[in-house]
Design a protein around this motif. Structure first.
Motif, PDB file in Angstrom:
ATOM      1  N   GLU A 187      44.469 -98.217  21.202  1.00  0.00           N
ATOM      2  CA  GLU A 187      44.791 -97.599  19.912  1.00  0.00           C
ATOM      3  C   GLU A 187      45.245 -96.157  20.137  1.00  0.00           C
ATOM      4  O   GLU A 187      44.604 -95.401  20.848  1.00  0.00           O
ATOM      5  CB  GLU A 187      43.550 -97.616  19.007  1.00  0.00           C
ATOM      6  CG  GLU A 187      43.814 -97.039  17.628  1.00  0.00           C
ATOM      7  CD  GLU A 187      42.536 -96.924  16.798  1.00  0.00           C
ATOM      8  OE1 GLU A 187      42.553 -97.376  15.645  1.00  0.00           O
ATOM      9  OE2 GLU A 187      41.520 -96.386  17.312  1.00  0.00           O
ATOM     10  N   ILE A 188      46.390 -95.812  19.531  1.00  0.00           N
ATOM     11  CA  ILE A 188      46.920 -94.444  19.596  1.00  0.00           C
ATOM     12  C   ILE A 188      46.948 -93.908  18.171  1.00  0.00           C
ATOM     13  O   ILE A 188      47.541 -94.525  17.283  1.00  0.00           O
ATOM     14  CB  ILE A 188      48.358 -94.408  20.179  1.00  0.00           C
ATOM     15  CG1 ILE A 188      48.449 -95.174  21.510  1.00  0.00           C
ATOM     16  CG2 ILE A 188      48.859 -92.977  20.307  1.00  0.00           C
ATOM     17  CD1 ILE A 188      47.782 -94.529  22.683  1.00  0.00           C
ATOM     18  N   VAL A 189      46.302 -92.764  17.940  1.00  0.00           N
ATOM     19  CA  VAL A 189      46.227 -92.197  16.589  1.00  0.00           C
ATOM     20  C   VAL A 189      46.801 -90.787  16.583  1.00  0.00           C
ATOM     21  O   VAL A 189      46.558 -89.999  17.502  1.00  0.00           O
ATOM     22  CB  VAL A 189      44.758 -92.170  16.084  1.00  0.00           C
ATOM     23  CG1 VAL A 189      44.660 -91.519  14.707  1.00  0.00           C
ATOM     24  CG2 VAL A 189      44.186 -93.581  16.034  1.00  0.00           C
ATOM     25  N   GLY A 190      47.542 -90.458  15.517  1.00  0.00           N
ATOM     26  CA  GLY A 190      48.131 -89.126  15.376  1.00  0.00           C
ATOM     27  C   GLY A 190      49.560 -89.244  14.903  1.00  0.00           C
ATOM     28  O   GLY A 190      50.051 -90.352  14.667  1.00  0.00           O
ATOM     29  N   PRO A 191      50.263 -88.127  14.765  1.00  0.00           N
ATOM     30  CA  PRO A 191      51.684 -88.219  14.383  1.00  0.00           C
ATOM     31  C   PRO A 191      52.522 -88.686  15.576  1.00  0.00           C
ATOM     32  O   PRO A 191      52.874 -87.901  16.456  1.00  0.00           O
ATOM     33  CB  PRO A 191      52.038 -86.785  13.976  1.00  0.00           C
ATOM     34  CG  PRO A 191      51.037 -85.914  14.649  1.00  0.00           C
ATOM     35  CD  PRO A 191      49.811 -86.738  14.886  1.00  0.00           C
ATOM     36  N   VAL A 192      52.790 -89.997  15.631  1.00  0.00           N
ATOM     37  CA  VAL A 192      53.555 -90.567  16.755  1.00  0.00           C
ATOM     38  C   VAL A 192      55.038 -90.456  16.420  1.00  0.00           C
ATOM     39  O   VAL A 192      55.540 -91.131  15.530  1.00  0.00           O
ATOM     40  CB  VAL A 192      53.179 -92.046  17.016  1.00  0.00           C
ATOM     41  CG1 VAL A 192      53.921 -92.572  18.234  1.00  0.00           C
ATOM     42  CG2 VAL A 192      51.670 -92.189  17.213  1.00  0.00           C
TER      43      VAL A 192
END
Length: 447
Positions: free
Chosen positions: A351-356
């Protein structure tokens, strides 16, 4: 526990390709799943993290082999992973989550905001913000920054360097807009277009021409060209619509729509598209510099009341800029069981979270392509107001070849393959990629 895909996936995928199209929307979360574990992405060593930051700052080009046999032992992979998670932000207030800004009032409410009642402090913040914004624009103009976002509490602006998204000049797209904002831009002398409105108008015009041809052909066949039919819609030039009455000498007996009612009707149409994807405004070339000055001096750029009062817009960039703070996307791996037919199988997730941003999505997919042996799937969560940034706005002259347009861009800090993807004309329209799958090193996606 079961691992459920959290969003409904559309049924019709694209055909398999070696590359997926550029997606200019900002993602808030990515969830990658694979039959191969993601343990290589966990617990990076201090020197791997440091090397990843250094590679980002020096724009080091990492080219991984097609398949990595032991990903956990690959220092090169782990450093490149850290490199792909880096982004730059302004302002940086660690106790506030500064993206997304649209609809963030409830999340920010209750957090300390000493500037909200202090005008002097607000001026200092805005002055600092103006310096950072100008720095980003200068980097963009020099092709040392490929693109950046300005995220206000009401709308988002995406500035792109010449050579990206199929355009041979700097472009800025703003969404969503309101009649008031568009009017203020016109008053400042900023030339802009509404691509989706123009596209819709062209489509309607073509349809009406086709229908007219069909009607004429039909009436000729029947032999009666005065059959009953629907009244044609009044044209934009209302005076011309009534010129035939003068020829008959009855113009005084028919009440024409007054100038005020015509204006009201046009204004109603303008207001109807406010806050909708169709309100996307496109600014090109030197007008983007006028837009920069307009935004710096625009009073409605910053909320005057509510939890975001006095807080400057968020600037997001793939590269360093004056006043920018280095941030990293949050990554965590999850091991779970998923029900497949009647049995449970191990499924590994990252899981990658943040402003991608677009470049991060591409570089992460490229890394996972090697690390997961050419197979993974991903659910992509889009910040909806930015999905419309995938509208095609390019106008590159046929006489200009790709090398001429993209000259200078290789020094903008992106991997050549990522740059190549972002140089292509957008093809997703008002939608964005929601689901991405890699199978046997070929991508399919659903939007």
């Amino acid at each position: 526990k079961d691992l459920h895909l959290p969003v409904a996936v559309p049924e019709v995928p694209s055909s398999p390709r070696h590359e997926f199209p550029a997606d200019w929307s900002i993602k808030t979360r990515l969830l990658f799943t694979s039959s191969q574990p993601f343990t290589w992405a966990e617990h990076l060593k201090a020197h791997e993290e440091a090397q990843g930051f250094a590679q980002h700052c020096r724009a080091t080009e990492t080219n991984l082999p097609q398949s990595i046999q032991e990903p956990k032992l690959s220092t090169e992979l782990r450093c490149a992973f850290q490199q792909s998670l880096v982004y730059w932000l302004h302002p940086s207030l660690p106790w506030l989550q500064l993206f997304p800004r649209i609809g963030a009032d409830r999340r920010i409410a209750g957090k300390a905001s000493p500037w909200s009642q202090d005008e002097a402090l607000q001026q200092v913040l805005m002055s600092d913000w103006s310096v950072s914004f100008t720095s980003l624009y200068n980097l963009l103009k020099a092709k040392l920054c490929p693109y950046f976002y300005v995220c206000t509490y009401q709308f988002t602006v995406l500035f792109r360097a010449a050579g990206l998204a199929g355009s041979d000049v700097i472009t800025a797209v703003i969404s969503p807009t309101t009649r008031g904002l568009r009017e203020a831009m016109r008053n400042e002398g900023i030339e802009f277009s509404l691509p989706l409105v123009e596209e819709s108008r062209t489509r309607k015009q073509k349809n009406s021409e086709v229908n007219l041809e069909a009607e004429v052909a039909n009436s000729l066949e029947v032999g009666d060209s005065t059959g009953d039919g629907e009244e044609p819609a009044p044209s934009d030039d209302d005076d011309e619509s009534f010129s035939w009455l003068e020829e008959m000498g009855v113009q005084d007996k028919v009440k024409k729509p007054g100038a005020i009612s015509i204006k009201l009707r046009k204004e109603k149409h303008e207001v109807q598209m406010d806050h909708k994807p169709e309100s996307l405004a496109l600014v090109k070339g030197t007008n983007t510099f006028t837009l920069l000055n307009f935004l710096i001096n625009c009073k409605s750029l910053v909320a005057v009341a509510g939890p975001q009062a006095g807080l400057p817009p968020t600037l997001l960039s793939p590269v360093a800029f004056r006043g920018g703070t280095m941030q990293t996307l949050k990554a965590r791996s999850i091991n779970a069981k998923a029900r497949v037919h009647l049995a449970y199988e191990d499924v590994f997730s990252l899981e990658i979270v943040g402003p991608v941003m677009p470049h991060s999505l591409h570089s992460l997919a490229t890394l996972l392509r090697s690390a997961q042996r050419g197979a993974f799937s991903a659910v992509l969560y889009t910040h909806e107001p930015t999905a419309v940034f995938n509208t095609h706005v390019g106008n590159a002259s046929p006489a200009l070849n790709k090398e001429t347009i993209c000259k200078g861009l290789p020094t903008c800090g992106l991997h050549p393959k990522t740059l190549d993807q972002l140089s292509q004309c957008p093809v997703l329209g008002k939608s964005s990629i929601r689901f991405l799958e890699l199978k046997d090193y070929a991508y399919t996606w659903k939007s």
